[in-house]
Design a protein around this motif. Sequence first.
Motif, PDB file in Angstrom:
ATOM      1  N   LYS A 241       1.090  -1.124  -0.046  1.00 10.64           N
ATOM      2  CA  LYS A 241       0.050  -0.020   0.015  1.00 10.64           C
ATOM      3  C   LYS A 241       0.956   1.234  -0.136  1.00 10.64           C
ATOM      4  O   LYS A 241       1.991   1.369   0.723  1.00 10.64           O
ATOM      5  N   ASP A 242       0.618   2.170  -0.821  1.00 12.04           N
ATOM      6  CA  ASP A 242       1.353   3.203  -0.774  1.00 12.04           C
ATOM      7  C   ASP A 242       0.670   4.562  -0.414  1.00 12.04           C
ATOM      8  O   ASP A 242      -0.623   4.486  -0.474  1.00 12.04           O
ATOM      9  N   TYR A 243       1.289   5.699  -0.032  1.00 12.43           N
ATOM     10  CA  TYR A 243       0.828   6.648   0.575  1.00 12.43           C
ATOM     11  C   TYR A 243       1.281   8.008  -0.335  1.00 12.43           C
ATOM     12  O   TYR A 243       2.477   8.286  -0.455  1.00 12.43           O
ATOM     13  N   LYS A 244       0.162   8.474  -1.139  1.00 14.36           N
ATOM     14  CA  LYS A 244       0.572   9.576  -2.309  1.00 14.36           C
ATOM     15  C   LYS A 244       0.629  10.886  -1.769  1.00 14.36           C
ATOM     16  O   LYS A 244       1.475  11.646  -2.469  1.00 14.36           O
ATOM     17  N   ARG A 245      -0.051  11.323  -0.723  1.00 14.37           N
ATOM     18  CA  ARG A 245      -0.262  12.541  -0.301  1.00 14.37           C
ATOM     19  C   ARG A 245       0.987  13.139   0.390  1.00 14.37           C
ATOM     20  O   ARG A 245       1.667  12.309   1.248  1.00 14.37           O
ATOM     21  N   THR A 255       1.658  13.193  -4.549  1.00 16.16           N
ATOM     22  CA  THR A 255       3.237  13.186  -4.876  1.00 16.16           C
ATOM     23  C   THR A 255       3.482  12.026  -5.621  1.00 16.16           C
ATOM     24  O   THR A 255       2.509  11.199  -5.612  1.00 16.16           O
ATOM     25  N   GLY A 256       4.709  11.804  -6.023  1.00 15.94           N
ATOM     26  CA  GLY A 256       5.182  10.379  -6.609  1.00 15.94           C
ATOM     27  C   GLY A 256       4.941   9.239  -5.524  1.00 15.94           C
ATOM     28  O   GLY A 256       4.793   7.846  -5.967  1.00 15.94           O
ATOM     29  N   GLY A 257       4.746   9.537  -3.935  1.00 12.06           N
ATOM     30  CA  GLY A 257       4.700   8.701  -3.317  1.00 12.06           C
ATOM     31  C   GLY A 257       5.572   8.804  -1.951  1.00 12.06           C
ATOM     32  O   GLY A 257       6.677   9.025  -2.234  1.00 12.06           O
ATOM     33  N   ILE A 298       2.833  -6.251 -13.978  1.00 13.56           N
ATOM     34  CA  ILE A 298       1.544  -5.515 -14.087  1.00 13.56           C
ATOM     35  C   ILE A 298       1.291  -4.988 -12.574  1.00 13.56           C
ATOM     36  O   ILE A 298       1.421  -5.984 -11.563  1.00 13.56           O
ATOM     37  N   PHE A 299       1.167  -3.865 -12.422  1.00 14.42           N
ATOM     38  CA  PHE A 299       0.696  -3.187 -11.282  1.00 14.42           C
ATOM     39  C   PHE A 299      -0.814  -2.792 -11.255  1.00 14.42           C
ATOM     40  O   PHE A 299      -1.180  -1.994 -12.210  1.00 14.42           O
ATOM     41  N   PHE A 300      -1.517  -3.547 -10.170  1.00 20.57           N
ATOM     42  CA  PHE A 300      -2.906  -3.501 -10.244  1.00 20.57           C
ATOM     43  C   PHE A 300      -3.171  -2.115  -9.134  1.00 20.57           C
ATOM     44  O   PHE A 300      -2.875  -2.611  -7.785  1.00 20.57           O
ATOM     45  N   TYR A 314      -4.254   0.431 -14.000  1.00 18.66           N
ATOM     46  CA  TYR A 314      -3.432  -0.266 -14.182  1.00 18.66           C
ATOM     47  C   TYR A 314      -2.057   0.340 -14.555  1.00 18.66           C
ATOM     48  O   TYR A 314      -2.018   1.587 -15.003  1.00 18.66           O
ATOM     49  N   ASN A 315      -1.052  -0.171 -14.068  1.00 17.57           N
ATOM     50  CA  ASN A 315       0.538   0.558 -14.410  1.00 17.57           C
ATOM     51  C   ASN A 315       1.282  -0.820 -15.025  1.00 17.57           C
ATOM     52  O   ASN A 315       1.085  -1.941 -14.503  1.00 17.57           O
ATOM     53  N   CYS A 316       2.353  -0.205 -16.166  1.00 19.62           N
ATOM     54  CA  CYS A 316       2.606  -1.565 -16.831  1.00 19.62           C
ATOM     55  C   CYS A 316       4.077  -1.809 -16.236  1.00 19.62           C
ATOM     56  O   CYS A 316       4.847  -2.162 -17.229  1.00 19.62           O
ATOM     57  N   ARG A 317       4.194  -1.275 -15.158  1.00 19.45           N
ATOM     58  CA  ARG A 317       5.541  -1.503 -14.416  1.00 19.45           C
ATOM     59  C   ARG A 317       5.461  -1.783 -12.688  1.00 19.45           C
ATOM     60  O   ARG A 317       4.311  -1.599 -12.657  1.00 19.45           O
ATOM     61  N   MET A 318       6.579  -1.750 -12.207  1.00 15.96           N
ATOM     62  CA  MET A 318       6.533  -2.112 -10.717  1.00 15.96           C
ATOM     63  C   MET A 318       6.319  -0.395 -10.046  1.00 15.96           C
ATOM     64  O   MET A 318       6.497   0.791 -10.876  1.00 15.96           O
ATOM     65  N   GLY A 319       5.840  -0.299  -9.056  1.00 10.56           N
ATOM     66  CA  GLY A 319       5.347   0.991  -8.362  1.00 10.56           C
ATOM     67  C   GLY A 319       6.721   1.467  -7.713  1.00 10.56           C
ATOM     68  O   GLY A 319       7.517   0.906  -7.430  1.00 10.56           O
ATOM     69  N   ASP A 320       6.346   2.988  -7.382  1.00 12.56           N
ATOM     70  CA  ASP A 320       7.507   3.611  -6.796  1.00 12.56           C
ATOM     71  C   ASP A 320       6.953   4.364  -5.822  1.00 12.56           C
ATOM     72  O   ASP A 320       6.268   5.446  -6.165  1.00 12.56           O
ATOM     73  N   PRO A 321       6.971   4.459  -4.445  1.00 15.20           N
ATOM     74  CA  PRO A 321       7.810   3.617  -3.635  1.00 15.20           C
ATOM     75  C   PRO A 321       7.467   2.046  -3.216  1.00 15.20           C
ATOM     76  O   PRO A 321       8.278   1.551  -2.324  1.00 15.20           O
ATOM     77  N   GLU A 322       6.537   1.629  -3.784  1.00 17.35           N
ATOM     78  CA  GLU A 322       6.097   0.169  -3.261  1.00 17.35           C
ATOM     79  C   GLU A 322       7.330  -1.102  -3.802  1.00 17.35           C
ATOM     80  O   GLU A 322       7.433  -1.882  -2.833  1.00 17.35           O
ATOM     81  N   THR A 323       8.186  -0.418  -4.766  1.00 20.49           N
ATOM     82  CA  THR A 323       9.262  -1.598  -4.813  1.00 20.49           C
ATOM     83  C   THR A 323      10.140  -1.806  -3.804  1.00 20.49           C
ATOM     84  O   THR A 323      10.740  -2.923  -3.442  1.00 20.49           O
TER      85      THR A 323
HETATM   86  N1  GLY Z   1       3.499   4.574  -6.272  1.00 18.97           N
HETATM   87  C1  GLY Z   1       2.528   4.712  -7.358  1.00 18.97           C
HETATM   88  C2  GLY Z   1       3.186   4.548  -8.654  1.00 18.97           C
HETATM   89  O1  GLY Z   1       4.487   3.997  -9.047  1.00 18.97           O
HETATM   90  O2  GLY Z   1       2.671   5.005  -9.621  1.00 18.97           O
END
Ligand code: GLY
Length: 448
Positions: A241-245, A255-257, A298-300, A314-323
């Motif tokens: 789970k990411d925190y974007k605000r 933000t980006g995360g 795939i990032f759901f 959907y994202n076609c890559r890993m998330g940042d900062p989830e990775t």
């Molecule tokens: N953490 C969300 C993203 O990578 O788009």
Amino acid sequence: MIESKIIIPIWIVFNRLTLPYNYSYTLMNVLILGGGGREHAFAIKIQESTLCNNLHVAPGNAGTAQIAKNHSIDILDFEAVKALVNSESIDILLVGPEAPLVEGICDYFKSELPELLVIGPSKAGAQLEGSKAYAKEFMAEFDIPTAAYVEININNIEDGYRYIEENAGPYVLKADGLAAGKGVLIISDGQEAKDSLKKMLNGQFGAASKKVVIEEFLDGVEFSVFVLTDGQYYSLLPIAKDYKRIGEGDKGPNTGGMGAVSPVPFVDDELISEVKKKIIIPTISGLQKRNINYQGFIFFGLIKVNDEPYVIEYNCRMGDPETEVVLPRLQSDLIELFEALRDQKLYEISISKKEEFATTVVMVSGGYPGSYNKGYPITGIEQVTESMVYQAGTIKSDDGGIITNGGRVLAVTSFGKDIQESVNKSLYSIDRIDFEQKNYRKDIGFDL
Ligand code: GLY
Ligand code: AMP
């Protein structure tokens, strides 16, 4: 006699015995594209693999420079990437961010260097992230649960106004194309929503908002699910789970995360099996039905509403900062996974993961996500013993130190028996690290 004996390194014997799948044992040269915390985390994970020979990152950052060779090329210049792949005899190209994927880097290499293993979808597959309208239409066709929507362009703007008049807010307005995470507006007031719609269609986000998706607002809790797929089978990675605000309590602009946690306590086995049945499997089989080549992550981006999962994006890559929390928990070897992907044998691999909680807290430049300064010296990273420090917006200074070079500067990840313990460790580590105007959230995971 002893001289002629072939000595097999012990790790090869060991891996042979423990691997589920018969790998080639050729050492691989790997090139990672990107330069954020995600790519530093990938670099560390890949460098740990016994199957990794030389590791390269383009453009990378001061963190990746410590463990790999950085190359300052434009990663959207595919000819330049090809020259690097050739000169460094790269075997695996891992594409971190979405832009090269959406621009078709996989298709380019499929025709130019078919032997190269590229981790990432084709241009058609990357449309799941590259166009929100495409993703919505895809989900509608394959009955994948998502918010109701209308697709609006300048020619049918009246339909957009009517949708806003006939439905209660909040209204979710999404620029169709890539907008660096800024293209989603959530607006309560109808008139304001109409004004924003008009602004978006008139180029607020450039070409990305020539088309706008207006979506029903879903009220629930979000979480992120990641799979690696070979187009047929998939491996489920740890949930996050990411925190974007920017602000504590999830206040302020996106933000980006600002941080992430893994695992996510409310995502239980029952919810995961719903996600597989209603979302992951229909997505992969939908790609197959459309003859879309998809070999990558795939990032759901999901939301749980009344115990049911829905796709937000959907994202076609890993998330940042989830990775930066997913990879530390992943015990499986990434290069083994990539080789199984290449051979369409992901089903033979079972993912192993650490059961502990991981939390990452992102340290950002003061002012971010608005304007901020760069070039401040960063001190104290070497004093951190309780956490992993992934570098994002950093660069080496002329005197050999590290200076800030972006909005998100570092992601500090720690393990703990629960979220509180892991976040506390990250905060303790952050206290050791300093740069002018540093900012971070102390409440990552607060809602769990
Ligand atoms: N953490 C969300 C993203 O990578 O788009
Ligand atoms: P996206 O870029 O599509 O991930 O959207 C950014 C953020 O906007 C998401 O993480 C959600 O918090 C929020 N969001 C997007 N779509 C919706 C929706 N239909 N309902 C509620 N919130 C949404």
